[in-house]
Scaffold this motif. Structure first.
Motif, PDB file in Angstrom:
ATOM      1  N   GLU A  30       0.830  -1.211   0.000  1.00  0.00           N
ATOM      2  CA  GLU A  30       0.000   0.000   0.000  1.00  0.00           C
ATOM      3  C   GLU A  30       0.861   1.256   0.000  1.00  0.00           C
ATOM      4  N   ALA A  31       1.894   1.279   0.833  1.00  0.00           N
ATOM      5  CA  ALA A  31       2.768   2.454   0.895  1.00  0.00           C
ATOM      6  C   ALA A  31       3.491   2.665  -0.434  1.00  0.00           C
ATOM      7  N   PRO A 212       8.030  -0.083   6.062  1.00  0.00           N
ATOM      8  CA  PRO A 212       7.650   0.585   4.820  1.00  0.00           C
ATOM      9  C   PRO A 212       8.147   2.020   4.795  1.00  0.00           C
ATOM     10  N   ARG A 213       8.539   2.467   3.598  1.00  0.00           N
ATOM     11  CA  ARG A 213       9.033   3.810   3.324  1.00  0.00           C
ATOM     12  C   ARG A 213      10.461   4.057   3.805  1.00  0.00           C
ATOM     13  N   PRO A 215      14.475   3.806   3.034  1.00  0.00           N
ATOM     14  CA  PRO A 215      15.125   3.944   1.722  1.00  0.00           C
ATOM     15  C   PRO A 215      15.411   2.613   1.040  1.00  0.00           C
ATOM     16  N   MET A 216      15.886   1.601   1.788  1.00  0.00           N
ATOM     17  CA  MET A 216      16.138   0.291   1.185  1.00  0.00           C
ATOM     18  C   MET A 216      14.826  -0.374   0.808  1.00  0.00           C
ATOM     19  N   SER A 217      13.795  -0.211   1.645  1.00  0.00           N
ATOM     20  CA  SER A 217      12.488  -0.771   1.346  1.00  0.00           C
ATOM     21  C   SER A 217      11.925  -0.182   0.061  1.00  0.00           C
ATOM     22  N   ASP A 218      12.061   1.118  -0.103  1.00  0.00           N
ATOM     23  CA  ASP A 218      11.569   1.756  -1.329  1.00  0.00           C
ATOM     24  C   ASP A 218      12.292   1.204  -2.560  1.00  0.00           C
ATOM     25  N   ARG A 219      13.612   1.053  -2.470  1.00  0.00           N
ATOM     26  CA  ARG A 219      14.359   0.497  -3.604  1.00  0.00           C
ATOM     27  C   ARG A 219      13.913  -0.924  -3.896  1.00  0.00           C
ATOM     28  N   ALA A 409      -4.982   1.447  -4.384  1.00  0.00           N
ATOM     29  CA  ALA A 409      -3.773   1.384  -3.567  1.00  0.00           C
ATOM     30  C   ALA A 409      -4.040   0.734  -2.220  1.00  0.00           C
ATOM     31  N   ARG A 410      -5.295   0.647  -1.811  1.00  0.00           N
ATOM     32  CA  ARG A 410      -5.640   0.034  -0.533  1.00  0.00           C
ATOM     33  C   ARG A 410      -6.281  -1.328  -0.761  1.00  0.00           C
TER      34      ARG A 410
END
Length: 434
Positions: A30-31, A212-213, A215-219, A409-410
């Protein structure tokens, strides 16, 4: 059609893959969707794909849930009760990585018997033998791991080097990119081996290290999305689920928020009771063998009433959410009673369970422990890239379910479990054969 226990599965009409995103709670996707990191995933949802919140199996660990996904059955049926269990005959704690522990075939074994070539790729080598099990004879599913890709080959199909086919060397098992390498293996190899049904199981190193959110998680999720898109472009129907979610398990000072069960029992005058931590596996850097599920074995020498006294002591510990006798736990969580302890103990959202302070080496998780195993990590995403048939969508979401949304998204609530994902992608879609 093939039959497996109480289910029937259609043979894949199109190339089909299911991804198990290890440690991925619905909030992770979701994030990433809300932040625009997953445009290919968002596109499939806008076109009518399915994104729901489902449930995983208890204990919310890797082995039981991966096997539920590939058998369509709860732990009680397939027999894999944890990453580790206590062998009653030897008294030893044994990793449940060997196919001899399976009590039913996998979907992949049955598909091979029906003439459908399959391919399983796991990031963690510990799952490779389970996913490639062949209990009943006949063709064996091809099962490979990213962790040991540099040691593996398929000489009978002319593949002497897995990294040579993928085009790069495999990262370390503790690298943020090892999961993507497993996805790349599936893409690179499926045509070479003629596979129409794939299962790709990732690892949760990133989810253990960041919420979630981060930096490594986003990548991680941006790269996952790019590879998900590559599978779509290659003509795949894609399913996505997880074996479990992940939660922060730290005390106010940032150290692991642990309750040491053997220490507590000893201090209460109940020595000699044995605590087993079924999260235990070869990847201790991920979690230090600390999770929110434990079992307790009560020796007959402890005397009558020892189990009840132990349950009372453990239930009073801060952060212990539930203590159940074996028969109740087996009934409530569909567990095999012969492969769990006399008591099952679950920690709450922020608490992990250990044996004793002296037993655990916490050097790798000294600050910021994130882990899983309990009820609060059992909610998982279930996502399908292509539209389900209207009656299937109504069954999953309820008769009054709204049609597919342009912005999804949810995740919507559902009664599905991760054991249902192959049923949906093989039996429930509106897509015509390619």
């Amino acid at each position: 059609m093939i039959e497996l226990c109480d289910r029937r599965y259609a043979l894949p009409a199109r190339k089909t893959v299911v991804f198990c995103v290890d440690g991925c709670a619905p909030e992770h996707l979701e994030a990433a969707l809300e932040d625009g990191l997953m445009p290919r995933l968002a596109g499939t949802l806008a076109a009518g794909g399915l994104f729901v919140r489902g449930r995983g199996q208890i204990p919310s660990f890797t082995n039981p849930n991966n096997v539920s996904i590939v058998t369509g059955q709860p732990t009680r049926v397939h027999g894999i009760s944890g990453n580790t269990y206590l062998d009653a005959a030897s008294g030893e704690e044994v990793p449940m990585n060997d196919p001899r522990f399976l009590r039913v075939p996998t979907l992949f074994e049955r598909m091979e018997q029906a003439g459908v070539r399959t391919l399983c790729v796991t990031a963690k080598d510990k799952l490779r033998a389970l996913l490639g099990a062949c209990r009943e004879g006949g063709p064996r599913p091809i099962s490979l791991s990213a962790e040991r890709a540099h040691e593996q080959a398929i000489p009978e199909l002319g593949i002497a080097s897995i990294p040579g086919v993928v085009g790069r060397e495999s990262p370390s098992i503790y690298d943020w990119d090892i999961s993507h390498y497993a996805m790349e293996m599936g893409l690179a190899l499926h045509e070479r081996v003629g596979a129409r049904l794939l299962y790709v199981s990732l690892t949760d190193y990133v989810q253990h290290k960041e919420p979630p959110r981060g930096p490594m998680s986003d990548r991680f999720y941006a790269r996952f999305d790019a590879l998900y898109g590559a599978y779509l472009d290659a003509g795949f129907v894609c399913g996505v689920t997880a074996d479990h979610g992940m939660n922060d398990k730290t005390a106010a000072d940032g150290s692991p928020n642990v309750r040491y069960l053997e220490d507590a029992l000893r201090e209460a005058g109940l020595p000699g009771l044995r605590v087993l931590l079924p999260i235990t596996d070869p990847y201790v850097v991920h979690h230090g063998a600390l999770g929110s599920y434990a079992t307790v074995y009560v020796d007959a020498a402890a005397g009558g009433g020892a189990r009840d006294r132990a349950a009372e002591v453990l239930a009073r510990l801060p952060g212990v959410e539930l203590v159940l006798p074996r028969e109740d736990a087996a009934r409530r969580f569909a567990l095999p009673p012969d492969r769990i302890g006399d008591l099952v103990v679950l920690g709450d959202r922020s608490t992990v369970l250990g044996k004793s302070a002296a037993y655990h080496d916490l050097s790798a998780v000294r600050r910021g422990l994130r882990s899983h195993g309990g009820l609060h990590e059992a909610e998982v995403p279930i996502l399908v890239s292509h539209p389900p048939r209207p009656e299937v969508r109504a069954r999953i979401l309820g008769e009054g379910a709204a049609p597919a949304r342009a912005s999804a998204a949810r995740a919507q609530a559902s009664a599905l479990s991760n054991a249902d994902v192959f049923d949906v992608v093989l039996n429930g879609l509106a897509t015509a054969p390619a």
